[in-house]
Design a protein around this motif. Structure first.
Motif, PDB file in Angstrom:
ATOM      1  N   TYR A 229       0.857  -1.179   0.000  1.00 25.64           N
ATOM      2  CA  TYR A 229       0.000   0.000   0.000  1.00 25.64           C
ATOM      3  C   TYR A 229       0.897   1.234   0.000  1.00 25.64           C
ATOM      4  CZ  TYR A 229      -2.806  -3.712   2.136  1.00 25.64           C
ATOM      5  OH  TYR A 229      -3.401  -4.906   2.410  1.00 25.64           O
ATOM      6  N   ILE A 230       0.433   2.289  -0.650  1.00 20.24           N
ATOM      7  CA  ILE A 230       1.183   3.543  -0.619  1.00 20.24           C
ATOM      8  C   ILE A 230       0.187   4.702  -0.612  1.00 20.24           C
ATOM      9  CG2 ILE A 230       1.468   3.586  -3.144  1.00 20.24           C
ATOM     10  CD1 ILE A 230       4.228   4.939  -2.602  1.00 20.24           C
ATOM     11  N   LYS A 231       0.437   5.681   0.239  1.00 26.62           N
ATOM     12  CA  LYS A 231      -0.464   6.812   0.373  1.00 26.62           C
ATOM     13  C   LYS A 231      -0.217   7.833  -0.743  1.00 26.62           C
ATOM     14  CE  LYS A 231      -1.029   6.490   5.398  1.00 26.62           C
ATOM     15  NZ  LYS A 231      -0.857   7.184   6.690  1.00 26.62           N
ATOM     16  N   PRO A 232      -1.252   8.610  -1.110  1.00 26.39           N
ATOM     17  CA  PRO A 232      -1.108   9.619  -2.167  1.00 26.39           C
ATOM     18  C   PRO A 232       0.032  10.601  -1.907  1.00 26.39           C
ATOM     19  CG  PRO A 232      -3.419   9.303  -1.649  1.00 26.39           C
ATOM     20  CD  PRO A 232      -2.639   8.531  -0.624  1.00 26.39           C
ATOM     21  N   GLU A 233       0.200  11.005  -0.635  1.00 24.56           N
ATOM     22  CA  GLU A 233       1.256  11.986  -0.339  1.00 24.56           C
ATOM     23  C   GLU A 233       2.649  11.417  -0.561  1.00 24.56           C
ATOM     24  OE1 GLU A 233      -0.553  10.813   3.784  1.00 24.56           O
ATOM     25  OE2 GLU A 233      -1.234  11.037   1.701  1.00 24.56           O
ATOM     26  N   ASP A 234       2.801  10.101  -0.352  1.00 23.74           N
ATOM     27  CA  ASP A 234       4.100   9.470  -0.611  1.00 23.74           C
ATOM     28  C   ASP A 234       4.334   9.313  -2.108  1.00 23.74           C
ATOM     29  OD1 ASP A 234       5.123   8.954   2.100  1.00 23.74           O
ATOM     30  OD2 ASP A 234       3.364   7.685   2.295  1.00 23.74           O
ATOM     31  N   CYS A 235       3.267   8.998  -2.844  1.00 21.01           N
ATOM     32  CA  CYS A 235       3.363   8.949  -4.313  1.00 21.01           C
ATOM     33  C   CYS A 235       3.801  10.304  -4.856  1.00 21.01           C
ATOM     34  CB  CYS A 235       2.010   8.571  -4.922  1.00 21.01           C
ATOM     35  SG  CYS A 235       1.538   6.859  -4.716  1.00 21.01           S
ATOM     36  N   GLU A 236       3.242  11.358  -4.272  1.00 16.32           N
ATOM     37  CA  GLU A 236       3.556  12.720  -4.729  1.00 16.32           C
ATOM     38  C   GLU A 236       5.033  13.044  -4.515  1.00 16.32           C
ATOM     39  OE1 GLU A 236       2.162  17.337  -3.838  1.00 16.32           O
ATOM     40  OE2 GLU A 236       0.893  15.663  -3.208  1.00 16.32           O
ATOM     41  N   ILE A 237       5.580  12.656  -3.362  1.00 13.26           N
ATOM     42  CA  ILE A 237       7.001  12.897  -3.075  1.00 13.26           C
ATOM     43  C   ILE A 237       7.888  12.185  -4.099  1.00 13.26           C
ATOM     44  CG2 ILE A 237       8.870  12.409  -1.436  1.00 13.26           C
ATOM     45  CD1 ILE A 237       6.808  12.780   0.833  1.00 13.26           C
ATOM     46  N   ILE A 238       7.554  10.920  -4.368  1.00 15.24           N
ATOM     47  CA  ILE A 238       8.363  10.110  -5.296  1.00 15.24           C
ATOM     48  C   ILE A 238       8.235  10.621  -6.724  1.00 15.24           C
ATOM     49  CG2 ILE A 238       8.636   7.792  -6.278  1.00 15.24           C
ATOM     50  CD1 ILE A 238       7.638   6.740  -3.503  1.00 15.24           C
ATOM     51  N   ASN A 239       7.003  10.886  -7.167  1.00 14.36           N
ATOM     52  CA  ASN A 239       6.787  11.343  -8.544  1.00 14.36           C
ATOM     53  C   ASN A 239       7.427  12.703  -8.803  1.00 14.36           C
ATOM     54  OD1 ASN A 239       5.369   9.054  -9.339  1.00 14.36           O
ATOM     55  ND2 ASN A 239       3.395   9.896  -8.697  1.00 14.36           N
ATOM     56  N   LYS A 240       7.367  13.590  -7.815  1.00 13.20           N
ATOM     57  CA  LYS A 240       7.967  14.921  -7.960  1.00 13.20           C
ATOM     58  C   LYS A 240       9.489  14.805  -8.106  1.00 13.20           C
ATOM     59  CE  LYS A 240       7.733  19.528  -5.826  1.00 13.20           C
ATOM     60  NZ  LYS A 240       9.161  19.848  -5.648  1.00 13.20           N
ATOM     61  N   ALA A 241      10.081  13.937  -7.280  1.00 11.21           N
ATOM     62  CA  ALA A 241      11.532  13.744  -7.353  1.00 11.21           C
ATOM     63  C   ALA A 241      11.935  13.152  -8.706  1.00 11.21           C
ATOM     64  CB  ALA A 241      11.996  12.835  -6.225  1.00 11.21           C
ATOM     65  N   LYS A 242      11.135  12.199  -9.160  1.00  6.13           N
ATOM     66  CA  LYS A 242      11.427  11.567 -10.458  1.00  6.13           C
ATOM     67  C   LYS A 242      11.326  12.581 -11.597  1.00  6.13           C
ATOM     68  CE  LYS A 242      10.102   7.563 -13.259  1.00  6.13           C
ATOM     69  NZ  LYS A 242       9.157   6.416 -13.406  1.00  6.13           N
ATOM     70  N   LYS A 243      10.303  13.427 -11.548  1.00  5.32           N
ATOM     71  CA  LYS A 243      10.100  14.445 -12.574  1.00  5.32           C
ATOM     72  C   LYS A 243      11.251  15.448 -12.597  1.00  5.32           C
ATOM     73  CE  LYS A 243       6.646  17.797 -14.176  1.00  5.32           C
ATOM     74  NZ  LYS A 243       5.306  18.412 -13.888  1.00  5.32           N
ATOM     75  N   GLU A 244      11.794  15.749 -11.419  1.00  5.60           N
ATOM     76  CA  GLU A 244      12.877  16.728 -11.310  1.00  5.60           C
ATOM     77  C   GLU A 244      14.257  16.099 -11.480  1.00  5.60           C
ATOM     78  OE1 GLU A 244      12.173  18.556  -7.535  1.00  5.60           O
ATOM     79  OE2 GLU A 244      10.356  19.621  -8.216  1.00  5.60           O
ATOM     80  N   GLY A 245      14.289  14.796 -11.718  1.00  7.35           N
ATOM     81  CA  GLY A 245      15.568  14.125 -11.964  1.00  7.35           C
ATOM     82  C   GLY A 245      16.382  13.851 -10.717  1.00  7.35           C
ATOM     83  N   ARG A 246      15.720  13.895  -9.564  1.00  5.36           N
ATOM     84  CA  ARG A 246      16.426  13.607  -8.309  1.00  5.36           C
ATOM     85  C   ARG A 246      16.476  12.104  -8.049  1.00  5.36           C
ATOM     86  NH1 ARG A 246      13.410  15.661  -4.078  1.00  5.36           N
ATOM     87  NH2 ARG A 246      11.695  16.502  -5.319  1.00  5.36           N
ATOM     88  N   ARG A 247      17.408  11.681  -7.224  1.00  4.02           N
ATOM     89  CA  ARG A 247      17.589  10.263  -6.954  1.00  4.02           C
ATOM     90  C   ARG A 247      16.528   9.731  -5.981  1.00  4.02           C
ATOM     91  NH1 ARG A 247      23.600   8.829  -5.274  1.00  4.02           N
ATOM     92  NH2 ARG A 247      23.010  10.167  -3.517  1.00  4.02           N
ATOM     93  N   ILE A 248      16.094   8.503  -6.238  1.00  6.79           N
ATOM     94  CA  ILE A 248      15.156   7.810  -5.355  1.00  6.79           C
ATOM     95  C   ILE A 248      15.844   6.536  -4.892  1.00  6.79           C
ATOM     96  CG2 ILE A 248      12.901   6.698  -5.174  1.00  6.79           C
ATOM     97  CD1 ILE A 248      12.068   8.573  -7.559  1.00  6.79           C
ATOM     98  N   ILE A 249      16.053   6.427  -3.589  1.00  5.64           N
ATOM     99  CA  ILE A 249      16.781   5.284  -3.026  1.00  5.64           C
ATOM    100  C   ILE A 249      15.823   4.458  -2.186  1.00  5.64           C
ATOM    101  CG2 ILE A 249      18.650   4.561  -1.483  1.00  5.64           C
ATOM    102  CD1 ILE A 249      18.920   7.972  -2.947  1.00  5.64           C
ATOM    103  N   ALA A 250      15.674   3.185  -2.539  1.00  3.17           N
ATOM    104  CA  ALA A 250      14.780   2.297  -1.797  1.00  3.17           C
ATOM    105  C   ALA A 250      15.568   1.524  -0.746  1.00  3.17           C
ATOM    106  CB  ALA A 250      14.102   1.329  -2.754  1.00  3.17           C
ATOM    107  N   VAL A 251      15.016   1.453   0.445  1.00  2.00           N
ATOM    108  CA  VAL A 251      15.607   0.624   1.499  1.00  2.00           C
ATOM    109  C   VAL A 251      15.113  -0.793   1.246  1.00  2.00           C
ATOM    110  CG1 VAL A 251      15.832   0.241   3.970  1.00  2.00           C
ATOM    111  CG2 VAL A 251      15.538   2.566   3.099  1.00  2.00           C
ATOM    112  N   ARG A 252      15.969  -1.621   0.678  1.00  2.00           N
ATOM    113  CA  ARG A 252      15.571  -2.941   0.222  1.00  2.00           C
ATOM    114  C   ARG A 252      15.725  -3.979   1.321  1.00  2.00           C
ATOM    115  NH1 ARG A 252      15.803  -3.151  -5.424  1.00  2.00           N
ATOM    116  NH2 ARG A 252      14.963  -5.253  -5.215  1.00  2.00           N
ATOM    117  N   HIS A 253      15.221  -5.190   1.032  1.00  2.00           N
ATOM    118  CA  HIS A 253      15.347  -6.314   1.970  1.00  2.00           C
ATOM    119  C   HIS A 253      16.758  -6.885   1.863  1.00  2.00           C
ATOM    120  CE1 HIS A 253      13.294  -9.394   4.391  1.00  2.00           C
ATOM    121  NE2 HIS A 253      14.141 -10.236   3.872  1.00  2.00           N
TER     122      HIS A 253
END
Length: 256
Positions: A229-253
């Motif tokens: 599940y992911i909340k709209p506000e978290d989607c907004e943070i990720i999508n905005k960063a992606k649009k602006e070319g900023r890095r998105i780092i996932a804390v993986r297993h």
């Protein structure tokens, strides 16, 4: 692709059996693909590799104490491992010994605090189980259940909270998103002060993450499913960063 291509030697003595006292002082291996280098650091050094504007995506799932021990009506000892809530008080469950737990078998846990009945044998040998109790199910699990540690951990976990991330919030996992276990409140605060944004996703880790791959090829292995599940506000943070070319780092297993 053959599964054997992924084989590597992992000495038993290098698998930590108990959590380090200070979470962020666990070891960190840094691979630089461009420079073809490997560095050995401690986890709190991760702040050196993140920069302002980066978005750190973390999994805020919470592990339930899903391993419970009980007795059949005959007095025989049994073990249940709760995998997934199907609906209401019905769960998909791994049971041991499987050959002794048939449809209709009844089991008691915690000196009567919790009862269960096997309803169905599912694909792969898991059981559909209905639980009966008075009170709140999760509170009963907290009292009688144990954390479902990975099979490579043989030491008993003395503190349940050490198998939770500090930001664990939504109950549902049968295993911890272990890469996140190394964060501390102090480290999260330092990251945010540096200008690193935090986004959350809730992905309930299934016990299939520990199941061995028995097929000869990767393609033949049947993957288990997991809910997220992911909340709209978290989607907004990720999508905005992606649009602006900023890095998105996932804390993986990863391995605990």
């Amino acid at each position: 692709m053959k599964v054997s291509e992924f084989n590597y030697e992992l000495p038993e003595e290098l698998i930590a059996q108990t959590p380090i006292e200070k979470r962020d002082e666990s070891r960190l291996m840094v691979l630089n693909k461009k420079q073809q280098t490997i560095e050995h650091k401690v986890f709190k050094d991760i702040i050196e590799y993140l920069k302002p504007g980066d978005v750190l995506v973390r999994n805020n799932t919470k592990v339930i104490p899903a391993r419970i021990y009980g007795k059949k009506e005959t007095g025989a000892n049994v073990e249940f491992l709760l995998l997934k809530n199907i609906e209401g008080d019905i769960w998909e469950t791994i049971v041991r010994p499987g050959n002794k737990l048939h449809v209709g078998t009844k089991v008691t846990f915690g000196e009567g605090m919790l009862q269960a009945e096997i309803l169905e044998i599912m694909l792969g040998g898991t059981r559909k189980v209905k639980f009966y109790y008075k009170g709140i199910f999760n509170e009963i699990l907290d009292k009688i259940g144990l954390m479902p540690l990975p099979p490579y951990i043989h030491e008993e976990l003395k503190e349940k909270d050490r198998y939770q991330t500090i930001y664990a919030k939504h109950e549902g996992s049968a295993a911890a998103p272990t890469a996140g276990l190394h964060f501390t409140p102090e480290l999260i605060e330092k990251l945010q002060k540096k200008g690193i944004e935090i986004a959350n996703v809730t992905l309930h880790v299934g016990i299939g993450t520990f199941r061995p791959v028995k097929e000869e090829t990767v393609e033949a292995h049947e993957m288990h499913t997991e809910h997220f599940y992911i909340k709209p506000e978290d989607c907004e943070i990720i999508n905005k960063a992606k649009k602006e070319g900023r890095r998105i780092i996932a804390v993986r297993h990863n391995i605990m």
